[in-house]
Scaffold this motif. Structure first.
Motif, PDB file in Angstrom:
ATOM      1  N   TYR A 232       0.847  -1.195   0.000  1.00 49.78           N
ATOM      2  CA  TYR A 232       0.000   0.000   0.000  1.00 49.78           C
ATOM      3  C   TYR A 232       0.884   1.247   0.000  1.00 49.78           C
ATOM      4  CZ  TYR A 232      -3.241   3.555   1.720  1.00 49.78           C
ATOM      5  OH  TYR A 232      -3.998   4.697   1.871  1.00 49.78           O
ATOM      6  N   ASP A 233       0.565   2.192  -0.888  1.00 49.91           N
ATOM      7  CA  ASP A 233       1.285   3.459  -0.981  1.00 49.91           C
ATOM      8  C   ASP A 233       0.450   4.538  -0.305  1.00 49.91           C
ATOM      9  OD1 ASP A 233       2.670   5.753  -1.593  1.00 49.91           O
ATOM     10  OD2 ASP A 233       2.657   5.450  -3.776  1.00 49.91           O
ATOM     11  N   ARG A 234       0.880   4.975   0.868  1.00 51.10           N
ATOM     12  CA  ARG A 234       0.111   5.967   1.624  1.00 51.10           C
ATOM     13  C   ARG A 234       0.004   7.299   0.874  1.00 51.10           C
ATOM     14  NH1 ARG A 234      -0.652   4.131   6.754  1.00 51.10           N
ATOM     15  NH2 ARG A 234       0.729   2.454   7.454  1.00 51.10           N
ATOM     16  N   ALA A 235       1.059   7.685   0.215  1.00 50.65           N
ATOM     17  CA  ALA A 235       1.079   8.983  -0.460  1.00 50.65           C
ATOM     18  C   ALA A 235       0.047   9.048  -1.575  1.00 50.65           C
ATOM     19  CB  ALA A 235       2.475   9.261  -1.003  1.00 50.65           C
ATOM     20  N   ALA A 236      -0.106   7.972  -2.310  1.00 51.08           N
ATOM     21  CA  ALA A 236      -1.030   7.954  -3.447  1.00 51.08           C
ATOM     22  C   ALA A 236      -2.366   7.312  -3.114  1.00 51.08           C
ATOM     23  CB  ALA A 236      -0.388   7.205  -4.617  1.00 51.08           C
ATOM     24  N   ASP A 237      -2.475   6.728  -1.942  1.00 54.32           N
ATOM     25  CA  ASP A 237      -3.690   6.016  -1.528  1.00 54.32           C
ATOM     26  C   ASP A 237      -4.084   4.963  -2.568  1.00 54.32           C
ATOM     27  OD1 ASP A 237      -5.870   5.278   0.046  1.00 54.32           O
ATOM     28  OD2 ASP A 237      -7.206   6.755  -0.902  1.00 54.32           O
ATOM     29  N   ASP A 238      -3.112   4.162  -2.972  1.00 49.96           N
ATOM     30  CA  ASP A 238      -3.396   3.042  -3.859  1.00 49.96           C
ATOM     31  C   ASP A 238      -2.413   1.919  -3.551  1.00 49.96           C
ATOM     32  OD1 ASP A 238      -0.997   3.832  -5.005  1.00 49.96           O
ATOM     33  OD2 ASP A 238      -1.875   4.438  -6.930  1.00 49.96           O
ATOM     34  N   TYR A 239      -2.480   0.865  -4.330  1.00 50.57           N
ATOM     35  CA  TYR A 239      -1.638  -0.295  -4.106  1.00 50.57           C
ATOM     36  C   TYR A 239      -0.665  -0.454  -5.266  1.00 50.57           C
ATOM     37  CZ  TYR A 239      -4.752  -1.437  -0.291  1.00 50.57           C
ATOM     38  OH  TYR A 239      -5.470  -1.382   0.882  1.00 50.57           O
ATOM     39  N   VAL A 240       0.565  -0.771  -4.922  1.00 49.72           N
ATOM     40  CA  VAL A 240       1.600  -0.973  -5.921  1.00 49.72           C
ATOM     41  C   VAL A 240       1.868  -2.475  -6.028  1.00 49.72           C
ATOM     42  CG1 VAL A 240       4.016  -0.568  -6.502  1.00 49.72           C
ATOM     43  CG2 VAL A 240       2.611   1.295  -5.579  1.00 49.72           C
ATOM     44  N   LEU A 241       1.546  -3.023  -7.180  1.00 50.62           N
ATOM     45  CA  LEU A 241       1.816  -4.414  -7.503  1.00 50.62           C
ATOM     46  C   LEU A 241       3.144  -4.467  -8.248  1.00 50.62           C
ATOM     47  CD1 LEU A 241       0.864  -7.425  -8.009  1.00 50.62           C
ATOM     48  CD2 LEU A 241      -0.204  -6.546 -10.097  1.00 50.62           C
ATOM     49  N   HIS A 242       4.083  -5.263  -7.766  1.00 51.20           N
ATOM     50  CA  HIS A 242       5.385  -5.338  -8.434  1.00 51.20           C
ATOM     51  C   HIS A 242       5.794  -6.786  -8.629  1.00 51.20           C
ATOM     52  CE1 HIS A 242       7.414  -5.724  -4.380  1.00 51.20           C
ATOM     53  NE2 HIS A 242       6.355  -5.013  -4.022  1.00 51.20           N
ATOM     54  N   TRP A 243       6.634  -7.019  -9.622  1.00 45.98           N
ATOM     55  CA  TRP A 243       7.020  -8.363 -10.021  1.00 45.98           C
ATOM     56  C   TRP A 243       8.318  -8.273 -10.823  1.00 45.98           C
ATOM     57  CZ3 TRP A 243       3.470  -5.284 -12.363  1.00 45.98           C
ATOM     58  CH2 TRP A 243       3.659  -5.015 -13.723  1.00 45.98           C
ATOM     59  N   SER A 244       8.903  -9.424 -11.150  1.00 50.15           N
ATOM     60  CA  SER A 244      10.109  -9.443 -11.981  1.00 50.15           C
ATOM     61  C   SER A 244       9.778  -9.994 -13.357  1.00 50.15           C
ATOM     62  CB  SER A 244      11.212 -10.280 -11.329  1.00 50.15           C
ATOM     63  OG  SER A 244      10.776 -11.596 -11.090  1.00 50.15           O
ATOM     64  N   SER A 245      10.490  -9.482 -14.356  1.00 52.53           N
ATOM     65  CA  SER A 245      10.280  -9.939 -15.721  1.00 52.53           C
ATOM     66  C   SER A 245      11.470  -9.552 -16.589  1.00 52.53           C
ATOM     67  CB  SER A 245       9.000  -9.315 -16.298  1.00 52.53           C
ATOM     68  OG  SER A 245       8.728  -9.831 -17.587  1.00 52.53           O
ATOM     69  N   SER A 246      11.671 -10.320 -17.631  1.00 52.72           N
ATOM     70  CA  SER A 246      12.554  -9.892 -18.716  1.00 52.72           C
ATOM     71  C   SER A 246      11.715  -9.132 -19.730  1.00 52.72           C
ATOM     72  CB  SER A 246      13.234 -11.099 -19.359  1.00 52.72           C
ATOM     73  OG  SER A 246      12.272 -12.026 -19.815  1.00 52.72           O
ATOM     74  N   HIS A 247      12.378  -8.482 -20.707  1.00 52.18           N
ATOM     75  CA  HIS A 247      11.655  -7.603 -21.620  1.00 52.18           C
ATOM     76  C   HIS A 247      12.317  -7.612 -22.998  1.00 52.18           C
ATOM     77  CE1 HIS A 247       9.743  -3.845 -23.075  1.00 52.18           C
ATOM     78  NE2 HIS A 247       8.808  -4.146 -22.195  1.00 52.18           N
TER      79      HIS A 247
END
Length: 312
Positions: free
Chosen positions: A129-144
């Protein structure tokens, strides 16, 4: 207060790559749920799931489980032709998701497409949870595709409702190696990101930032804490602040086959210190807990899960 561990089991049969629960009263001594059998099954996508995270959204008042959409039991033998590189390039661009209001009645699995066709497989999601933006940050790893599916980086997407997600952006890229298995936590208004570095060092590292999306700087004291452990044998960091105020960090040891695998505990007074000490003597984990996330739950939720599914 109690603790729920959502994880999978490293098995060569498809039942291992499903959703398992573990429960604990103190975060150190754990027991299996549902008599060691899966509590949820993946019927869509690759029909197997790994690398779980679980969070509660205060806005929707629901719990969400996210997972890598990948079955090695089926996929390695079929569409991936026994090639990790092929998974990295051509694996699922989706994450598997379940949701629940009470941790026992769960929705059917759905697949959320986060990555576009330029991404390789989306591995090991985590949510904060990102308090500053009042939303949730979903993160993951990937190649590109942009670098020929070379070194993996950590990407992120924002959501308020777990239905709509922003376009992925880079959260953290390590210039001299790939990084995978991100897990982020807040302490005293700062954000701490654990990742597995694939080289230089081939080990878990810890980063610090003022904001959820960085920029991140390395905590060297943590490198010193990890100096004694065997390189290239640990992954999937997950951490939780225990009732005594200390942080428990759990690293998934995969350096031997079979029953020698599983989580190894480390304890610290704070994330900011970076000073974690291995603490095997205080810890009991049933065999086979692999790559998951720990969620703090209430005593009532602990009893509800234990009663509904059974244990041991």
């Amino acid at each position: 207060m109690a603790y729920l561990f959502v994880h999978f089991k490293e098995k060569t049969t498809p039942d291992g790559e499903q959703v398992y629960f573990g429960l604990s009263k103190d975060g150190l001594v754990w027991e299996e749920v549902n008599h060691g059998q899966p509590v949820l099954w993946a019927y869509y996508g690759d029909k197997g799931v790994r690398d779980f995270t679980i969070t509660k959204c205060e806005k929707t008042e629901k719990y969400y489980i996210f997972a890598t959409d990948l079955s090695l039991s089926y996929g390695m033998r079929n569409q991936y032709h026994h090639s990790w590189d092929e998974i990295g390039r051509n694996g699922s661009k989706c994450l598997a998701v379940w949701e629940s209001a009470d941790l026992v009645s769960w929705s059917e699995q759905r697949l959320v497409k986060i990555g576009d066709e330029d991404f390789g497989c989306l591995w090991a999601p985590d949510i904060i949870y990102d308090r500053a933006a009042d939303d949730y940050v979903l993160h993951w790893s990937s190649s590109h595709r942009s670098d020929g599916y070379g070194r993996k980086a950590i990407y992120y997407s924002r959501t308020k409702d777990f239905e709509h997600f922003s376009k992925p952006e880079v959260l953290y890229r390590k210039e001299d190696s790939g990084v995978i298995d991100s897990a982020m936590y807040e302490e005293n208004g700062k954000y701490y990101l654990f990742v597995k570095s694939e080289a230089s060092p081939q080990n878990i590292i810890l980063l610090e930032a003022e904001n959820v999306t960085g920029p991140f700087k390395r905590i060297e004291a943590f490198d010193e804490s990890m100096a004694a452990i065997e390189k290239g044998q640990y992954e999937a960091p997950t951490a939780v602040r225990l009732e005594n105020g200390k942080w428990g960090l759990f690293l998934d040891y995969y350096g031997v086959p079979g029953e020698g695998q599983g989580y190894v505990p480390f304890m610290a007074d704070s994330l900011a210190s970076g000073r974690f000490v291995q603490s095997d003597e205080s810890f009991h984990f049933p065999y086979g807990f692999k790559h998951g996330t720990i969620l703090k739950i209430s005593g009532e939720e602990y009893d509800r899960i234990r009663t509904y599914y059974g244990h041991g």
